[in-house]
Design a protein around this motif. Sequence first.
Motif, PDB file in Angstrom:
ATOM      1  N   ALA A   1       0.825  -1.215   0.000  1.00  0.00           N
ATOM      2  CA  ALA A   1       0.000   0.000   0.000  1.00  0.00           C
ATOM      3  C   ALA A   1       0.859   1.265   0.000  1.00  0.00           C
ATOM      4  O   ALA A   1       0.462   2.283  -0.570  1.00  0.00           O
ATOM      5  N   TRP A   2       2.024   1.187   0.611  1.00  0.00           N
ATOM      6  CA  TRP A   2       2.905   2.353   0.678  1.00  0.00           C
ATOM      7  C   TRP A   2       3.345   2.830  -0.699  1.00  0.00           C
ATOM      8  O   TRP A   2       3.664   4.007  -0.888  1.00  0.00           O
ATOM      9  N   PHE A   3       3.343   1.942  -1.700  1.00  0.00           N
ATOM     10  CA  PHE A   3       3.773   2.339  -3.044  1.00  0.00           C
ATOM     11  C   PHE A   3       2.732   3.190  -3.760  1.00  0.00           C
ATOM     12  O   PHE A   3       2.989   3.669  -4.864  1.00  0.00           O
ATOM     13  N   SER A   4       1.593   3.401  -3.146  1.00  0.00           N
ATOM     14  CA  SER A   4       0.594   4.315  -3.713  1.00  0.00           C
ATOM     15  C   SER A   4       0.977   5.773  -3.476  1.00  0.00           C
ATOM     16  O   SER A   4       0.403   6.669  -4.093  1.00  0.00           O
ATOM     17  N   LEU A   5       1.934   6.004  -2.596  1.00  0.00           N
ATOM     18  CA  LEU A   5       2.353   7.370  -2.263  1.00  0.00           C
ATOM     19  C   LEU A   5       3.479   7.828  -3.186  1.00  0.00           C
ATOM     20  O   LEU A   5       4.377   7.050  -3.514  1.00  0.00           O
ATOM     21  N   PRO A   6       3.466   9.095  -3.584  1.00  0.00           N
ATOM     22  CA  PRO A   6       4.522   9.617  -4.450  1.00  0.00           C
ATOM     23  C   PRO A   6       5.917   9.392  -3.837  1.00  0.00           C
ATOM     24  O   PRO A   6       6.129   9.627  -2.647  1.00  0.00           O
ATOM     25  N   GLY A   7       6.827   8.899  -4.654  1.00  0.00           N
ATOM     26  CA  GLY A   7       8.220   8.727  -4.248  1.00  0.00           C
ATOM     27  C   GLY A   7       8.532   7.439  -3.514  1.00  0.00           C
ATOM     28  O   GLY A   7       9.706   7.080  -3.392  1.00  0.00           O
ATOM     29  N   ARG A   8       7.543   6.736  -3.015  1.00  0.00           N
ATOM     30  CA  ARG A   8       7.821   5.536  -2.220  1.00  0.00           C
ATOM     31  C   ARG A   8       8.405   4.398  -3.055  1.00  0.00           C
ATOM     32  O   ARG A   8       9.244   3.639  -2.586  1.00  0.00           O
ATOM     33  N   ALA A   9       7.960   4.241  -4.294  1.00  0.00           N
ATOM     34  CA  ALA A   9       8.502   3.178  -5.156  1.00  0.00           C
ATOM     35  C   ALA A   9       9.982   3.408  -5.424  1.00  0.00           C
ATOM     36  O   ALA A   9      10.745   2.451  -5.574  1.00  0.00           O
ATOM     37  N   ALA A  10      10.414   4.666  -5.448  1.00  0.00           N
ATOM     38  CA  ALA A  10      11.823   4.979  -5.701  1.00  0.00           C
ATOM     39  C   ALA A  10      12.724   4.506  -4.567  1.00  0.00           C
ATOM     40  O   ALA A  10      13.927   4.289  -4.766  1.00  0.00           O
ATOM     41  N   ASP A  11      12.159   4.334  -3.386  1.00  0.00           N
ATOM     42  CA  ASP A  11      12.939   3.855  -2.238  1.00  0.00           C
ATOM     43  C   ASP A  11      13.138   2.345  -2.252  1.00  0.00           C
ATOM     44  O   ASP A  11      13.900   1.813  -1.450  1.00  0.00           O
ATOM     45  N   PHE A  12      12.426   1.643  -3.135  1.00  0.00           N
ATOM     46  CA  PHE A  12      12.499   0.179  -3.213  1.00  0.00           C
ATOM     47  C   PHE A  12      13.706  -0.206  -4.050  1.00  0.00           C
ATOM     48  O   PHE A  12      13.884   0.274  -5.161  1.00  0.00           O
ATOM     49  N   ASP A  13      14.525  -1.101  -3.533  1.00  0.00           N
ATOM     50  CA  ASP A  13      15.709  -1.529  -4.268  1.00  0.00           C
ATOM     51  C   ASP A  13      15.869  -3.040  -4.137  1.00  0.00           C
ATOM     52  O   ASP A  13      15.884  -3.573  -3.029  1.00  0.00           O
ATOM     53  N   LEU A  14      15.960  -3.708  -5.267  1.00  0.00           N
ATOM     54  CA  LEU A  14      16.203  -5.144  -5.302  1.00  0.00           C
ATOM     55  C   LEU A  14      17.189  -5.415  -6.428  1.00  0.00           C
ATOM     56  O   LEU A  14      16.884  -5.133  -7.596  1.00  0.00           O
ATOM     57  N   PRO A  15      18.376  -5.927  -6.094  1.00  0.00           N
ATOM     58  CA  PRO A  15      19.373  -6.194  -7.134  1.00  0.00           C
ATOM     59  C   PRO A  15      18.818  -7.097  -8.247  1.00  0.00           C
ATOM     60  O   PRO A  15      18.059  -8.038  -7.979  1.00  0.00           O
ATOM     61  N   HIS A  16      19.186  -6.774  -9.461  1.00  0.00           N
ATOM     62  CA  HIS A  16      18.829  -7.549 -10.661  1.00  0.00           C
ATOM     63  C   HIS A  16      17.337  -7.522 -10.972  1.00  0.00           C
ATOM     64  O   HIS A  16      16.836  -8.390 -11.688  1.00  0.00           O
ATOM     65  N   ALA A  17      16.623  -6.553 -10.429  1.00  0.00           N
ATOM     66  CA  ALA A  17      15.188  -6.404 -10.700  1.00  0.00           C
ATOM     67  C   ALA A  17      14.950  -5.078 -11.416  1.00  0.00           C
ATOM     68  O   ALA A  17      15.693  -4.117 -11.229  1.00  0.00           O
ATOM     69  N   ALA A  18      13.902  -5.056 -12.215  1.00  0.00           N
ATOM     70  CA  ALA A  18      13.526  -3.802 -12.866  1.00  0.00           C
ATOM     71  C   ALA A  18      13.157  -2.780 -11.800  1.00  0.00           C
ATOM     72  O   ALA A  18      12.599  -3.136 -10.760  1.00  0.00           O
ATOM     73  N   PRO A  19      13.476  -1.511 -12.038  1.00  0.00           N
ATOM     74  CA  PRO A  19      13.130  -0.471 -11.060  1.00  0.00           C
ATOM     75  C   PRO A  19      11.616  -0.389 -10.849  1.00  0.00           C
ATOM     76  O   PRO A  19      10.843  -0.293 -11.806  1.00  0.00           O
ATOM     77  N   LEU A  20      11.211  -0.428  -9.603  1.00  0.00           N
ATOM     78  CA  LEU A  20       9.794  -0.407  -9.271  1.00  0.00           C
ATOM     79  C   LEU A  20       9.070   0.829  -9.815  1.00  0.00           C
ATOM     80  O   LEU A  20       7.940   0.703 -10.301  1.00  0.00           O
TER      81      LEU A  20
END
Length: 120
Positions: free
Chosen positions: A45-64
Amino acid sequence: MAHTLVVKVTAGVDAPERCSQAFTVASTAVSMGATVSLWLTGESAWFSLPGRAADFDLPHAAPLPDLLDSLLAAGQVTLCTQCAARREIGPDDVIPGIRIAGAATFVEETLAEGVQALVY
């Protein structure tokens, strides 16, 4: 025959691989021409907020943020009503294009003819 896919993602930074997989599968389906509805529930649910997806990092994964942008451009993204309320997220808080809806809408979408639903 048009294909419709409903993806419910329950994980966020608490289970990054599961979260990333849900967004990746949904985005891939959009790129293949499917009608896609992504539901943000639980920690996602947090990814519904502006900028929150940018804080997600997973090596070898497409940027959220890129995956979310593709879903907002060509699919439907929904934030669970109860999940939003528990996190004090309101309609004015979410990224433009994300709707807030509840169980009745989810059930209606998933029970429609020709729909495949996946839960991550």
